[in-house]
Design a protein around this motif. Structure first.
Motif, mmCIF file in Angstrom:
data_model
loop_
_atom_site.group_PDB
_atom_site.id
_atom_site.type_symbol
_atom_site.label_atom_id
_atom_site.label_comp_id
_atom_site.label_asym_id
_atom_site.label_seq_id
_atom_site.Cartn_x
_atom_site.Cartn_y
_atom_site.Cartn_z
ATOM 1 N N ARG A 162 0.832 -1.205 0.000
ATOM 2 C CA ARG A 162 0.000 0.000 0.000
ATOM 3 C C ARG A 162 0.873 1.265 0.000
ATOM 4 O O ARG A 162 0.594 2.228 -0.706
ATOM 5 C CB ARG A 162 -0.976 0.000 1.187
ATOM 6 C CG ARG A 162 -2.013 -1.133 1.093
ATOM 7 C CD ARG A 162 -3.162 -0.944 2.050
ATOM 8 N NE ARG A 162 -3.908 0.268 1.797
ATOM 9 C CZ ARG A 162 -4.785 0.422 0.806
ATOM 10 N NH1 ARG A 162 -5.033 -0.579 -0.002
ATOM 11 N NH2 ARG A 162 -5.412 1.558 0.640
ATOM 12 N N ALA A 177 0.794 3.937 -3.016
ATOM 13 C CA ALA A 177 0.342 5.293 -2.638
ATOM 14 C C ALA A 177 1.411 6.317 -3.004
ATOM 15 O O ALA A 177 1.095 7.401 -3.513
ATOM 16 C CB ALA A 177 0.029 5.341 -1.140
ATOM 17 N N THR A 188 -5.138 4.037 -5.227
ATOM 18 C CA THR A 188 -4.248 3.041 -4.616
ATOM 19 C C THR A 188 -4.961 1.699 -4.513
ATOM 20 O O THR A 188 -4.419 0.656 -4.905
ATOM 21 C CB THR A 188 -3.819 3.514 -3.200
ATOM 22 O OG1 THR A 188 -3.167 4.770 -3.347
ATOM 23 C CG2 THR A 188 -2.893 2.529 -2.530
#
Ligand code: HEM
Length: 465
Positions: free
Chosen positions: A225, A229, A267
């Motif tokens: 993540r 991101a 994302t």
């Protein structure tokens, strides 16, 4: 267990079993829990291969299995609005994928799906073909460098590497500094433990309960993540859009209201495309190479078709590979990479003569549907002619669904088929693939249907023959 096509269920709403009750049941059936972790398909009732609708207790949960094309159409198309995601799927995927298109429901899902749909249109996907062919050419060069007498290769690994390179190249083509190896390892570490999460959710265990791979998965989700991101943030700050998936998603607007996707949504969805897209396609390719090695007459026809399609231009015209496409479809009939579709009813529904209360788990066992005794003659036999145009026209559309059906049909279906064709067109004319021993690898279900232990095969350059 109960298995009549038109059976009526009690109307009481199915409350989820208490944790204590579920654990008691699980303790009584430790072999069943083990089977779910090892290969959930083996825990399905045998009737799903013969009947239309089967009710079974599946680890303490009343579950309806639907394996009849007419009822599947009613469920996934007509009744789609009365269905939600099943907790056992969302709980295993949300920590990494957030609330993207695969894991969300209701308005949130609708808006994301509407916004992303144009990105996967046929004309857009065609623009990704050079990146797909480029990654396949890199695989070809790597194999050629090994020489003719090299040791067998694990083709599942090789195809995972190729499709992963493609998804990274088509998605974040110019994100300098992305450690592709570390990213791939984190994604695999995450996906590997999801079968534990699914089994524990089925027995009603709380989300925090540790299991093999738990802590590695927490770290992997954080890494994945964070990496995506920061790629989204970098691209936004740079002011460049670009024509890769990230660029297209940044520019995408909801046709209803014109809203752009938030960075959090971007994302979630980029991670979703990687997770949903690369392993499924790699598995299809690995089984294709195996089944072609078992059926040299089919392989010869495919290679001839690819060579003929390449004669007129610079690279093969993928649209002309009709028989190769039939082969891929037959491979996905026998080995659907997504072998199970799961839903939960949010309202009471009727399926044919059967009433199903709200809160019930409803499963479409795609693997069983594709081998159903009433739908397919000699279901275990590999025969790409089943997908010749006339044969397809004569069959119910809902007898075959490797990409699902209805509003939640796979958004990447065109991308995946194009990718399979581009990779096969690059590799099949260049190499022969041979088995290393008798017998096929075992197909095991852990979110996707993987060949257990990989797929070791001999890969020999054709020009040396
Ligand atoms: C051979 C390859 C693939 C297979 C067999 C496959 C199969 C499926 C299936 C069966 C579903 C429906 C799940 C359900 O109804 O519960 C699905 C959904 C989805 N797939 Fe694929 N898929 C493949 C490749 C891809 C690719 C390449 C992408 C993206 C790049 C992708 C993205 C998605 C997404 C986002 C969803 C969720 C759609 C929604 O819920 O609206 N898939 N896929």
């Amino acid at each position: 267990m109960h298995s009549t096509p038109g059976s009526t269920f009690p109307l009481s709403t199915a409350a989820p079993p208490s944790f204590k009750a579920s654990m008691a049941e699980a303790a009584a059936f430790p072999r069943l829990v083990q089977t779910v972790v090892r290969n959930m398909i083996e825990a399905w009732p045998a009737e799903v291969y013969r009947e239309s609708l089967v009710e079974a207790r599946f680890l303490g949960r009343k579950t309806v299995f639907v394996s009849d094309p007419r009822l599947i159409h009613e469920l996934l198309v007509t009744r789609a609005a009365e269905l939600g995601r099943e907790e056992f799927l969302t709980r295993s995927l949300k920590p990494a994928l957030g609330e993207g298109i695969l894991t969300s429901d209701g308005e949130r899902w609708k808006a994301q799906r509407r916004t992303a749909a144009p990105v996967f249109r046929h004309d857009r996907v065609k623009e990704f073909v050079p990146a797909m062919t480029g990654a396949a050419a890199a695989t070809r060069a790597r194999w050629n460098a090994r020489g003719a007498e090299a040791a067998p290769l694990d083709l599942l690994d090789e195809m995972m590497r190729t499709t992963f390179d493609i998804i990274v190249a088509t998605m974040m083509s110019d994100e300098a500094g992305l450690d592709v190896g570390a990213f791939g390892r984190a994604m695999n570490a995450y996906l590997d433990q999801t079968r534990w999460k699914m089994a524990l959710t089925l027995v009603g265990a709380p989300a925090w309960m540790p299991h093999p791979g738990y802590f590695r998965a927490v770290a992997a989700a954080r890494y994945l993540r964070g990496t995506v991101a920061s790629a989204v943030e970098q691209r936004r700050l740079s002011g460049r859009t670009g024509t890769d998936l990230l660029g297209l998603m940044l520019q995408a607007r909801d046709p209803e209201g014109g809203a752009a996707m938030s960075d959090a949504s971007l994302t979630d969805n980029l991670l979703t495309f990687i997770a949903a897209g690369h392993e499924t396609t790699a598995i299809t390719l690995a089984w294709t190479l195996w089944l072609l090695a078992e059926h040299p007459e089919v392989e010869a026809r495919v290679v001839e078709e690819i060579r003929a399609a390449a004669r007129t231009g610079t690279g093969p015209d993928l649209e002309a590979l009709a028989y190769t496409r039939q082969v891929i479809m037959e491979v996905m009939r026998l080995y659907p990479p997504a072998p199970l579709l799961v839903r939960k009813t949010v309202a009471e529904i009727s399926l044919g003569a059967t009433r199903i209360p709200a809160g019930r788990s409803v499963h479409v066992p795609v693997y069983a549907l594709h081998r159903h005794a009433r739908l397919w003659s000699e279901p275990g036999r590999f025969d790409p002619d089943r997908f010749a145009p006339a044969a397809c026209a004569a069959r119910d559309r809902y007898a075959y669904m490797p990409f699902g059906a209805g509003p939640r049909i796979c958004i990447g279906m065109g991308f995946a088929m194009t990718e399979c064709l581009a990779i096969l067109a690059e590799l099949l004319p260049a190499f022969r693939f041979g088995r290393t021993g008798p017998g096929r690898p075992d197909a095991r279900f852990s979110v996707t249907l993987r060949p257990h232990g990989g797929m070791r095969m001999l890969v020999t350059p054709r020009r040396l023959h």
